[in-house]
Design a protein around this motif. Structure first.
Motif, short mmCIF file in Angstrom:
data_model
loop_
_atom_site.label_atom_id
_atom_site.label_comp_id
_atom_site.label_asym_id
_atom_site.label_seq_id
_atom_site.Cartn_x
_atom_site.Cartn_y
_atom_site.Cartn_z
N MET A 23 0.85 -1.18 0.00
CA MET A 23 0.00 0.00 0.00
C MET A 23 0.89 1.24 0.00
O MET A 23 1.59 1.50 0.96
N ARG A 24 0.87 1.94 -1.10
CA ARG A 24 1.72 3.12 -1.22
C ARG A 24 0.92 4.31 -1.75
O ARG A 24 -0.03 4.13 -2.51
N VAL A 25 1.35 5.48 -1.36
CA VAL A 25 0.71 6.71 -1.79
C VAL A 25 1.74 7.57 -2.49
O VAL A 25 2.90 7.67 -2.05
N ASN A 26 1.36 8.18 -3.60
CA ASN A 26 2.25 9.10 -4.29
C ASN A 26 2.01 10.51 -3.77
O ASN A 26 0.89 11.00 -3.77
N TYR A 27 3.09 11.14 -3.29
CA TYR A 27 3.00 12.48 -2.74
C TYR A 27 3.52 13.50 -3.75
O TYR A 27 4.19 13.17 -4.72
N GLY A 28 3.27 14.75 -3.47
CA GLY A 28 3.81 15.82 -4.30
C GLY A 28 2.70 16.68 -4.87
O GLY A 28 1.52 16.52 -4.56
N GLY A 29 3.09 17.63 -5.71
CA GLY A 29 2.13 18.50 -6.36
C GLY A 29 2.06 19.89 -5.77
O GLY A 29 1.52 20.80 -6.38
N ASP A 30 2.62 20.06 -4.57
CA ASP A 30 2.65 21.39 -3.97
C ASP A 30 4.09 21.88 -3.91
O ASP A 30 5.03 21.15 -4.24
N ARG A 31 4.29 23.11 -3.49
CA ARG A 31 5.63 23.67 -3.43
C ARG A 31 6.48 22.94 -2.40
O ARG A 31 5.99 22.55 -1.34
N ASP A 32 7.76 22.79 -2.70
CA ASP A 32 8.66 22.12 -1.77
C ASP A 32 8.87 22.94 -0.51
O ASP A 32 9.10 24.16 -0.57
N LEU A 33 8.78 22.25 0.61
CA LEU A 33 9.07 22.86 1.91
C LEU A 33 10.49 23.42 1.90
O LEU A 33 11.45 22.73 1.52
N ASP A 34 10.64 24.66 2.31
CA ASP A 34 11.95 25.32 2.32
C ASP A 34 12.25 25.82 3.73
O ASP A 34 11.34 26.23 4.46
N GLU A 35 13.53 25.80 4.09
CA GLU A 35 13.92 26.24 5.43
C GLU A 35 13.50 27.67 5.72
O GLU A 35 13.22 28.02 6.88
N THR A 36 13.43 28.52 4.69
CA THR A 36 13.09 29.92 4.90
C THR A 36 11.65 30.08 5.39
O THR A 36 11.31 31.12 5.95
N TRP A 37 10.81 29.06 5.18
CA TRP A 37 9.43 29.14 5.65
C TRP A 37 9.38 29.19 7.18
O TRP A 37 8.34 29.53 7.75
N LEU A 38 10.49 28.85 7.81
CA LEU A 38 10.53 28.79 9.27
C LEU A 38 11.35 29.92 9.87
O LEU A 38 11.74 29.87 11.03
N ASP A 39 11.59 30.97 9.08
CA ASP A 39 12.37 32.11 9.59
C ASP A 39 11.70 32.76 10.79
O ASP A 39 12.37 33.35 11.64
N ASP A 40 10.37 32.67 10.88
CA ASP A 40 9.65 33.28 11.99
C ASP A 40 9.29 32.27 13.08
O ASP A 40 8.42 32.52 13.92
N GLY A 41 9.95 31.11 13.06
CA GLY A 41 9.68 30.08 14.05
C GLY A 41 8.69 29.04 13.55
O GLY A 41 8.27 29.05 12.39
N TRP A 42 8.30 28.15 14.43
CA TRP A 42 7.46 27.02 14.04
C TRP A 42 5.97 27.33 13.99
O TRP A 42 5.24 26.74 13.21
N GLU A 43 5.50 28.28 14.83
CA GLU A 43 4.06 28.47 14.97
C GLU A 43 3.36 28.93 13.69
O GLU A 43 2.31 28.38 13.33
N PRO A 44 3.88 29.94 12.98
CA PRO A 44 3.15 30.39 11.78
C PRO A 44 2.96 29.28 10.74
O PRO A 44 1.87 29.16 10.16
N LEU A 45 3.99 28.46 10.52
CA LEU A 45 3.85 27.41 9.52
C LEU A 45 2.90 26.31 10.01
O LEU A 45 2.11 25.79 9.23
N LEU A 46 2.97 25.97 11.29
CA LEU A 46 2.03 24.98 11.81
C LEU A 46 0.60 25.48 11.66
O LEU A 46 -0.30 24.73 11.26
N ARG A 47 0.35 26.73 11.99
CA ARG A 47 -1.00 27.29 11.82
C ARG A 47 -1.43 27.24 10.35
O ARG A 47 -2.58 26.94 10.04
N SER A 48 -0.50 27.55 9.45
CA SER A 48 -0.82 27.55 8.02
C SER A 48 -1.17 26.14 7.55
O SER A 48 -2.15 25.94 6.83
N TRP A 49 -0.38 25.17 7.96
CA TRP A 49 -0.65 23.79 7.56
C TRP A 49 -1.95 23.28 8.18
O TRP A 49 -2.70 22.53 7.55
#
Length: 207
Positions: free
Chosen positions: A1-27
């Motif tokens: 049982m496998r799932v193919n992932y992808g299709g969205d923008r690649d996660l980048d380290e710069t998304w976390l420049d403001d810490g973990w909370e903003p990205l967690l809220r966004s996701w």
């Protein structure tokens, strides 16, 4: 049982420049938009006094840059574990959108005012259930549990107070990892680690 992932923008380290909370809220918001069932559910891991790990799913009922909050009976297994070893891990898993976030850190009680404020927002049935259940303790039958619910329903015909042995816990993360599914199992993983001098430090991990 496998799932193919992808299709969205690649996660980048710069998304976390403001810490973990903003990205967690966004996701989390994206999980809500995708109609993920109970998107605020997180798998909470604790360790019992003998050193055995234990996991269960709880609901995140608060989030700030200080951490994530959940509520439980202070006599529950998880609360008793945390009384001895006040460290935990919590994972938000959203396979539908190919995302996962894990937080690891210290756990402490929230103040009583915060607990009371959240308690007032709970449905009456949930409030009665907290009084009826001696959480994690054995009970003879479902009928016994239903009887306990009937008793507390009669006891509290009006406003229901917060039980003395019920309240909130704050998991204050020291490590937060964001995972994003990708093709060929070459997933994106970025880990944030708290540093006393430099704040949050982001590093990409191999999958």
């Amino acid at each position: 049982m496998r799932v193919n992932y992808g299709g969205d923008r690649d996660l980048d380290e710069t998304w976390l420049d403001d810490g973990w909370e903003p990205l967690l809220r966004s996701w989390l918001a994206e999980a809500v938009a995708a109609a993920v069932y109970e998107p605020n559910a997180m798998v909470l891991a604790t360790v019992d006094p003998a050193g055995w790990p234990a996991t269960r799913t709880v609901l995140c009922k608060g989030m700030s840059d200080q951490g994530v909050v959940f509520y439980t009976n202070h006599g529950s297994d998880k609360a008793r574990h945390l009384a001895v070893t006040p460290y935990a891990s919590a994972t938000f898993a959203w396979p539908l959108i190919g995302r996962q976030v894990t937080l690891r850190g210290t756990v402490s009680h929230v103040d009583r005012e915060t607990t009371q404020r959240y308690w007032r927002s709970r449905p009456r049935g949930s409030q009665l259930g907290a009084w009826a259940s001696d959480q994690s303790r054995p009970i003879g039958s479902r009928a016994d549990l239903d009887r306990a619910l009937a008793e507390v329903s009669a006891r509290f015909p009006g406003e229901i107070p917060v039980p003395d042995d019920w309240g909130g816990f704050l998991l204050a993360p020291r490590v937060v990892e964001f995972w994003q599914g990708r093709e060929n199992r070459l997933h994106n993983r970025v880990r944030l680690t708290a540093d006393a001098d430099r704040g949050w430090i982001a590093e990409r991990l191999q999958p």
